[in-house]
Design a protein around this motif. Structure first.
Motif, PDB file in Angstrom:
ATOM      1  N   UNK A 138      -0.819  -0.205 -14.083  1.00  0.00           N
ATOM      2  CA  UNK A 138       0.127  -0.614 -13.049  1.00  0.00           C
ATOM      3  C   UNK A 138       0.512   0.585 -12.213  1.00  0.00           C
ATOM      4  N   UNK A 139       0.549   0.385 -10.870  1.00  0.00           N
ATOM      5  CA  UNK A 139       0.984   1.421  -9.953  1.00  0.00           C
ATOM      6  C   UNK A 139       2.299   0.983  -9.323  1.00  0.00           C
ATOM      7  N   UNK A 140       3.279   1.886  -9.303  1.00  0.00           N
ATOM      8  CA  UNK A 140       4.591   1.550  -8.757  1.00  0.00           C
ATOM      9  C   UNK A 140       4.825   2.285  -7.448  1.00  0.00           C
ATOM     10  N   UNK A 141       5.371   1.551  -6.461  1.00  0.00           N
ATOM     11  CA  UNK A 141       5.675   2.115  -5.154  1.00  0.00           C
ATOM     12  C   UNK A 141       7.077   1.689  -4.741  1.00  0.00           C
ATOM     13  N   UNK A 142       7.656   2.434  -3.805  1.00  0.00           N
ATOM     14  CA  UNK A 142       8.962   2.044  -3.260  1.00  0.00           C
ATOM     15  C   UNK A 142       8.812   0.862  -2.301  1.00  0.00           C
ATOM     16  N   UNK A 143       7.667   0.806  -1.621  1.00  0.00           N
ATOM     17  CA  UNK A 143       7.380  -0.291  -0.700  1.00  0.00           C
ATOM     18  C   UNK A 143       5.898  -0.659  -0.828  1.00  0.00           C
ATOM     19  N   UNK A 144       5.609  -1.950  -0.804  1.00  0.00           N
ATOM     20  CA  UNK A 144       4.221  -2.415  -0.722  1.00  0.00           C
ATOM     21  C   UNK A 144       4.083  -3.214   0.557  1.00  0.00           C
ATOM     22  N   UNK A 145       3.145  -2.829   1.404  1.00  0.00           N
ATOM     23  CA  UNK A 145       2.864  -3.523   2.659  1.00  0.00           C
ATOM     24  C   UNK A 145       1.473  -4.145   2.553  1.00  0.00           C
ATOM     25  N   UNK A 146       1.376  -5.438   2.821  1.00  0.00           N
ATOM     26  CA  UNK A 146       0.083  -6.113   2.760  1.00  0.00           C
ATOM     27  C   UNK A 146      -0.346  -6.434   4.183  1.00  0.00           C
ATOM     28  N   UNK A 147      -1.339  -5.700   4.669  1.00  0.00           N
ATOM     29  CA  UNK A 147      -1.819  -5.856   6.038  1.00  0.00           C
ATOM     30  C   UNK A 147      -1.733  -4.552   6.801  1.00  0.00           C
ATOM     31  N   UNK A 148      -2.707  -4.327   7.699  1.00  0.00           N
ATOM     32  CA  UNK A 148      -2.760  -3.037   8.406  1.00  0.00           C
ATOM     33  C   UNK A 148      -2.861  -3.204   9.917  1.00  0.00           C
ATOM     34  N   UNK A 149      -2.151  -4.214  10.454  1.00  0.00           N
ATOM     35  CA  UNK A 149      -2.031  -4.354  11.898  1.00  0.00           C
ATOM     36  C   UNK A 149      -0.784  -3.647  12.395  1.00  0.00           C
TER      37      UNK A 149
ATOM     38  N   UNK B 217       8.088   5.230   5.100  1.00  0.00           N
ATOM     39  CA  UNK B 217       7.643   6.441   4.419  1.00  0.00           C
ATOM     40  C   UNK B 217       8.684   7.555   4.474  1.00  0.00           C
ATOM     41  N   UNK B 218       9.679   7.409   5.340  1.00  0.00           N
ATOM     42  CA  UNK B 218      10.776   8.377   5.373  1.00  0.00           C
ATOM     43  C   UNK B 218      11.741   8.158   4.207  1.00  0.00           C
ATOM     44  N   UNK B 219      11.541   7.034   3.482  1.00  0.00           N
ATOM     45  CA  UNK B 219      12.489   6.671   2.419  1.00  0.00           C
ATOM     46  C   UNK B 219      11.822   6.511   1.057  1.00  0.00           C
ATOM     47  N   UNK B 220      10.512   6.736   0.969  1.00  0.00           N
ATOM     48  CA  UNK B 220       9.855   6.600  -0.322  1.00  0.00           C
ATOM     49  C   UNK B 220       8.346   6.417  -0.182  1.00  0.00           C
TER      50      UNK B 220
ATOM     51  N   UNK C  75       0.418  11.164   7.134  1.00  0.00           N
ATOM     52  CA  UNK C  75       1.645  11.031   6.345  1.00  0.00           C
ATOM     53  C   UNK C  75       1.354  11.081   4.847  1.00  0.00           C
ATOM     54  N   UNK C  76       1.898  12.046   4.130  1.00  0.00           N
ATOM     55  CA  UNK C  76       1.599  12.209   2.695  1.00  0.00           C
ATOM     56  C   UNK C  76       2.215  11.135   1.806  1.00  0.00           C
ATOM     57  N   UNK C  77       3.211  10.401   2.304  1.00  0.00           N
ATOM     58  CA  UNK C  77       3.895   9.392   1.487  1.00  0.00           C
ATOM     59  C   UNK C  77       3.195   8.026   1.515  1.00  0.00           C
ATOM     60  N   UNK C  78       2.129   7.909   2.313  1.00  0.00           N
ATOM     61  CA  UNK C  78       1.489   6.611   2.489  1.00  0.00           C
ATOM     62  C   UNK C  78       0.109   6.599   1.837  1.00  0.00           C
ATOM     63  N   UNK C  79      -0.126   5.602   0.977  1.00  0.00           N
ATOM     64  CA  UNK C  79      -1.433   5.387   0.352  1.00  0.00           C
ATOM     65  C   UNK C  79      -2.031   4.121   0.930  1.00  0.00           C
TER      66      UNK C  79
END
Length: 532
Positions: free
Chosen positions: A1-12, A23-26, A146-150
């Motif tokens: 399991x991978x844990x993130x502060x935010x999960x966004x589904x979609x890249x538009x 990404x300024x918050x986590x 941005x280093x906070x975004x995977x």
């Protein structure tokens, strides 16, 4: 399991805009089922509507939006999004988006604004006729820095993980999402109490569409299965002008072409839009699409034509380089010849029901962009309001999320149960998937198109129920693939469109039925569905 502060589904535009702010918050994970640049946004040609000229006003933009929405827009939401627009435009420019400019007599420059159907003023910012591609380029470049975004490319969301699915019945909320890694076939759990859907629309549910192949309604289908409310799915916008060519079924001829003076004509060169609306070729999209449909049925023609040959050839090539180039590829010179066009499914005006900050009815789940139903579009979207809504809602959604306290760990804990394939085996007959895919799309085109009847909708509902049972059986018996997941989602969304259309006993905006041809004031409300 991978844990993130935010999960966004979609890249538009919606997903990327949200991710850059969040990404300024986590830590942020962007899940996208193809390459990161493949999105509905990248296919957007016309532009983004916003008040940036002294000759325009917020009131005029609000008025145009409300008029196009045929009485179903939420006026407060419309005002909020229109007023927030200019700030988001400046933000896009700061990210490196290059909108077209024109030189003034004194040598200075200003934004070169276009005009499209339903707009009373020129307010469309554009980058030639590839506006969406330019926005996508700039935002992806910012994401890469941005280093906070995977970014998880070629990963498809399977289903949302909720308290209810884990067996808790006292309350429900979204805890994360199961995601299929297409390269390995493994399904992993991503954990976050802030899941943001930015999956776009569902154009591929129809046989003919201007949308890319990724537009399979994934976000709406997942939300529905998770128990979130869905609204106004009967309002599917058909773009009036899709190129009519056997090798180019999905190529859009931007509304901006009509904004620059192109006229719709029949095979003999006779204009016809003056018989349907006072604004003629710049009428709202629902009216233009129905007019073209009526002309084709009246004359038996396979298409109508868009004529911009009266404009200088250099102007056409400079303003619409992509359209000109693609048409040339198919043997058509639009500087000298009329463009054969037909309507095609284009935009989903309904979706996951949210407030003006993107919050859905399921705690912890948010939706922004085309996947969401905010109340902006009502029964018909005003041209180029979609990109505007996406970037405004992305900003508002992030602000609202970070302003709320994080939920305390509940009895479910931090760990999520791993995905279980059970006794599922590899798919043995892919032809079943492709056959069902084709049947759904043809059925929707024939029975749930621009003009509807109750009998056609009932036939569609009966067949879709059978198809959903077949697909669900396939889903449980075989290992999942992207094709199978997309088919499952298409069937779900098709059913929601049909069920919503059957509930609306009137004609309004994009929903036109021969059985109830008039607009009924008693039906001036959203069609809201929730899975029992």
């Amino acid at each position: 399991m991978n844990e993130f502060d935010f999960i966004v589904i979609g890249s538009g535009i919606a997903g990327l805009s949200f991710a850059l702010q969040a990404a300024q918050h986590g830590r942020v994970a962007i899940v996208t089922k193809r390459a990161r640049a493949e999105s509905n946004t990248a296919w957007a040609q016309g532009g983004i509507a916003s008040v940036t000229s002294t000759e325009d006003s917020f009131e005029l933009h609000v008025k145009d939006t409300l008029e196009a929405g045929a009485g179903l827009c939420d006026e407060q939401v419309v005002r909020t999004i229109v007023i927030d627009g200019p700030a988001r435009i400046r933000e896009l420019i700061d990210f490196g988006v290059h909108f077209d400019e024109r030189e003034l007599p004194d040598g200075s420059h200003e934004l070169d604004l276009g005009r499209e159907g339903g707009h009373s003023k020129r307010r469309i910012l554009h980058a030639r006729d590839v506006t969406g591609r330019e926005i996508e380029r700039a935002l992806l470049a910012a994401i890469a820095r941005h280093p906070q975004i995977t970014v998880l490319e070629n990963h498809m969301a399977v289903d949302l993980i909720t308290l209810g699915k884990l067996g808790f019945v006292s309350s429900d909320r979204c805890l994360g999402v199961y995601v299929l890694n297409e390269a390995t076939g493994d399904v992993v759990a991503l954990r976050s109490d802030r899941v943001v859907l930015a999956t776009g629309g569902c154009g591929k549910v129809y046989l003919y569409t201007t949308n890319p192949g990724i537009a399979t309604g994934d976000g709406v289908a997942m939300s529905w299965r998770a128990g979130a409310k869905v609204a106004n799915m009967e309002f599917i916008q058909f773009h009036p002008t899709c190129l009519f060519h056997p090798e180019a079924r999905s190529f859009l001829i931007s509304e901006a072409v009509r904004g620059e003076g192109a006229r719709l004509v029949d095979a003999k060169g006779r204009e016809f839009m003056s018989r349907y609306h006072a604004k003629k070729d710049l009428a709202p999209r629902d009216i233009v699409a129905r007019a073209i449909d009526a002309e084709m049925k009246r004359t038996g023609a396979q298409c109508v034509y868009l004529d911009i040959t009266h404009q200088p050839a250099d102007f056409i090539r400079d303003r619409f380089p992509n359209i000109h180039e693609v048409c040339l590829r198919y043997g058509l010179d639009i500087t000298k010849e009329r463009i054969p066009v037909v309507p095609a499914a284009h935009y989903q005006c309904g979706g996951v029901l949210t407030d003006e900050n993107g919050a859905s009815s399921l705690e912890g789940l948010y939706a922004i962009g085309e996947v969401a139903c905010t109340g902006l579009h009502g029964a018909n979207r005003l041209a180029s309001n979609s990109l505007l809504e996406a970037c405004v809602l992305a900003h508002r959604c992030c602000e609202a999320i970070v302003a709320r306290p994080r939920p305390e760990a509940g009895p479910w804990g931090k760990e999520l149960p791993p995905w279980k394939s059970g006794v599922a085996v590899d798919v043995d007959e892919l032809v079943v998937i492709y056959h069902n895919w084709d049947e759904i799309r043809r059925l929707m085109w024939d029975y749930v198109g621009i003009v509807r009847t109750t009998k056609r909708l009932q036939r569609a509902a009966t067949r879709l129920r059978n198809l959903e049972r077949e697909i669900q059986e396939f889903y449980w018996n075989f290992k999942i693939t992207t094709d199978l997941l997309e088919l499952r989602n298409l069937a779900t969304v098709a059913g929601l469109i049909v069920d919503s259309a059957l509930l609306r006993k009137e004609s309004r905006g994009l929903h036109y039925t021969l059985d109830y041809p008039e607009t009924d004031p008693a039906c001036r409300h959203a069609t809201v569905l929730r899975r029992s």
